[in-house]
Design an enzyme around this catalytic site. Structure first.
Site, PDB file in Angstrom:
ATOM      1  N   LYS A 173       0.846  -1.197   0.000  1.00 60.34           N
ATOM      2  CA  LYS A 173       0.000   0.000   0.000  1.00 60.34           C
ATOM      3  C   LYS A 173       0.879   1.244   0.000  1.00 60.34           C
ATOM      4  O   LYS A 173       1.512   1.575   0.998  1.00 60.34           O
ATOM      5  CB  LYS A 173      -0.919   0.015   1.224  1.00 60.34           C
ATOM      6  N   GLU A 248       9.637   2.843  10.835  1.00 62.62           N
ATOM      7  CA  GLU A 248      10.598   3.935  10.665  1.00 62.62           C
ATOM      8  C   GLU A 248       9.772   5.206  10.706  1.00 62.62           C
ATOM      9  O   GLU A 248       9.022   5.490   9.778  1.00 62.62           O
ATOM     10  CB  GLU A 248      11.364   3.754   9.347  1.00 62.62           C
ATOM     11  N   CYS A 282      12.607  12.321   6.627  1.00 63.07           N
ATOM     12  CA  CYS A 282      12.716  11.922   8.045  1.00 63.07           C
ATOM     13  C   CYS A 282      14.055  12.364   8.584  1.00 63.07           C
ATOM     14  O   CYS A 282      14.216  12.563   9.775  1.00 63.07           O
ATOM     15  CB  CYS A 282      12.646  10.408   8.191  1.00 63.07           C
ATOM     16  N   GLU A 382       8.198  17.325  15.118  1.00 61.30           N
ATOM     17  CA  GLU A 382       8.580  17.195  13.709  1.00 61.30           C
ATOM     18  C   GLU A 382       7.687  18.083  12.853  1.00 61.30           C
ATOM     19  O   GLU A 382       6.465  18.031  12.971  1.00 61.30           O
ATOM     20  CB  GLU A 382       8.452  15.735  13.255  1.00 61.30           C
TER      21      GLU A 382
HETATM   22  C1  UN1 Z   1      13.378   9.212   4.548  1.00 64.31           C
HETATM   23  O1  UN1 Z   1      13.326  10.432   4.652  1.00 64.31           O
HETATM   24  O2  UN1 Z   1      12.429   8.491   4.933  1.00 64.31           O
HETATM   25  O3  UN1 Z   1      19.276   9.670   4.213  1.00 64.31           O
HETATM   26  C2  UN1 Z   1      14.476   8.474   3.912  1.00 64.31           C
HETATM   27  C3  UN1 Z   1      18.463  10.191   3.445  1.00 64.31           C
HETATM   28  C4  UN1 Z   1      17.853   9.344   2.336  1.00 64.31           C
HETATM   29  C5  UN1 Z   1      16.721   8.529   2.853  1.00 64.31           C
HETATM   30  C6  UN1 Z   1      15.668   9.312   3.584  1.00 64.31           C
HETATM   31  N1  UN1 Z   1      18.877   8.468   1.812  1.00 64.31           N
HETATM   32  O4  UN1 Z   1      18.130  11.364   3.531  1.00 64.31           O
END
Ligand code: UN1
Length: 491
Positions: A173, A248, A282, A382
């Site tokens: 999904k 994550e 993230c 965040e």
């Molecule tokens: C994400 O934001 O979920 O290290 C992944 C990084 C990328 C991956 C980010 N290679 O910013």
């Protein structure tokens, strides 16, 4: 505009639902394709197909699974321009980063395909003579992969690639903002030779399709990347059913600049870390923690560089920052900017939605910098947008205290020329990823990726660790003594 269905057992079907939604370009509102709002019934059909395909896929030799992934990677490499453009059109990151997203997907598929010839277990001696012990890595079964919109090619490939090489079958999904990237990925894997039923795609809202995946008893593992709130909900429901869960979740990633750092380099780093992907990673730098001795100089350089960033059409290679991904994202980010102002943070630059001309058709926010006090909401929560909080500190101890005093722990960075400070920071920063003299973004696929504290539940993606998320370990004891030997029984 193409109307997609759900992809089940190697074919595109009409969804059980009549409802559809359009995926749109956040830079100009153009509708790109239409997808079904899938239902619980669609998920049940997808699970049925995945269950049926599992016994054969489990026996499909792992090196042969790897060949399919390698072929998919080669096809993506040949179509990198087109796929990169699609990423940019569907989610708004600038074109260099759109292609980077595709490159990261290729890199991981190539890397993980090699695991087909490893999937290493252990062999050990036994405590008894003429007996050998070993471990096998076996697939879990049908797994659910729920992926975010900010890396619509790379993150799905991390999950699907690791699940597939390990011999699982999948119900996938994607985020509702990026179903087109997901459909293209599924098509590529099909053309690369993935047997029917091994990968099934159901698009639609999280509270229906995601929920059905989490609740379906035949799905034995769920891998999710997204918000803490959604992750908590998934974890609590899935763990009650004793499912394996890989999470994550968010980040509030700090970059520290010590007074001995190469300042030019540190400012380059924070610009990329904070405003790359319009801050929607993230791993984005959302806090800059600066030593008081160089604070004024650092601010001067940071503000002048930030003011010269070009915000606009992400397909234009001269543009530095594209739109944010949706109207909802835009509202949330602007609300955090208001919160920052209300709680007394000093707005140093940006802070507004951009309007006029092309900006009126999309969701554009100025790169924004606050000078903030540690403890304000904008330094703790965040934001997932182009908003950076700068915090002044007096020494290394205070920098680490501030860096660690948040609920998250994904990425972190320190700029320093002192080798001892660098090594101390490697140990002291509470995060799954630490960079020395490099920004908080840009993790490479052959290293484990994930975080501590509320960023996750201990699972790691990428690297060889990715295999653990999708395999069961079996211990095997082989007795060739031709007599009954009793472990632990001392006669
Ligand atoms: C994400 O934001 O979920 O290290 C992944 C990084 C990328 C991956 C980010 N290679 O910013």
């Amino acid at each position: 505009m193409k109307n997609y269905g759900v992809y089940i057992n190697g074919e595109w079907f009409k969804s059980a639902s009549e409802k559809t939604f359009a995926t749109k370009n956040p830079a100009n509102g153009e509708a790109l394709a239409s997808f079904p709002e899938g239902t619980q019934e669609d998920v049940a059909r997808a699970v049925e197909a995945a269950e049926k395909a599992f016994p054969k896929w489990k026996r499909f030799p792992p090196p042969k699974r790897g060949e399919i992934l390698l072929k998919a990677a080669a096809m993506m490499r040949a179509r990198k321009e087109e796929l990169g453009e699609m990423v940019t059109k569907e989610m708004g990151k600038v074109i260099a980063e759109g292609k980077g997203d595709v490159q990261e997907a290729i890199d991981f598929l190539e890397y993980i395909s090699g695991e087909g010839r490893r999937l290493l277990g252990e062999t050990t001696p036994s405590e008894l003579p003429s007996k050998l012990c070993l471990t096998l890595k076996q697939p879990i079964g049908v797994v659910g992969c729920i992926t975010p919109w900010n890396f619509p090619m790379a993150v799905p490939c991390w999950k699907l690639g690791a699940a597939l090489i390990s011999g699982n079958t999948i119900v996938y999904k994607p985020a509702t903002l990026t179903p087109l990237c997901a459909a293209r990925l599924v098509e590529i894997l099909e053309q690369a030779g993935l047997p029917a039923g091994v990968l099934n795609l159901v698009t639609g809202p999280a509270d229906v399709v995601g929920e059905a995946i989490v609740q379906h008893p035949a799905i034995r593992a769920v891998s999710f990347t997204g918000s803490v709130a959604a992750g908590r909900d998934i974890y609590s429901k899935a763990s009650r059913m004793l499912k394996r869960v890989g999470l994550e979740l968010g980040g509030k990633n700090p970059q520290i600049i010590m007074d001995d750092a190469n300042l030019e380099l540190a400012i380059e780093g924070v610009l990329f870390g904070a405003f790359g992907t319009a801050g929607q990673r993230c791993t984005a730098t959302s806090r800059l923690i600066v030593h008081e001795n160089i604070f004024a100089e650092a601010m001067g350089k940071l503000l002048s560089r930030t003011r010269s960033l070009k915000v606009g059409d992400p397909l234009d290679p001269r543009v530095d920052v594209g739109p944010v991904a949706s109207g909802e994202q835009e509202r949330k980010i602007l609300q955090y900017i208001r919160i920052g102002i209300e709680e007394g943070a000093k707005l140093l630059c940006g802070g507004k939605k951009l309007t006029g001309g092309q900006y009126d058709r999309g969701f554009f926010i100025e790169p924004t910098i606050f000078e903030a006090e540690h403890g304000m909401r904008i330094t703790k929560e965040e934001i997932f947008g182009p908003v950076l909080s700068v915090i002044k500190i007096r020494n290394y101890e205070e920098a680490v205290m501030v860096a660690n005093d948040v609920e998250y722990g994904l990425s972190s960075s320190i700029y320093t020329a002192n080798v001892n400070t660098a090594f101390r920071a490697m140990e002291d920063l509470e995060a799954g990823v630490t960079y020395i003299n490099a920004p908080t973004i840009g993790a490479e696929v052959h290293l484990p990726f994930g975080g501590v504290k509320n960023t996750g539940n201990g699972a790691r993606e990428a690297g060889t660790e990715a295999i653990h998320e999708f395999t069961e370990i079996k211990s095997v004891f082989i007795d060739f003594s031709e007599k009954l030997q009793k472990a632990q029984i001392i006669e």
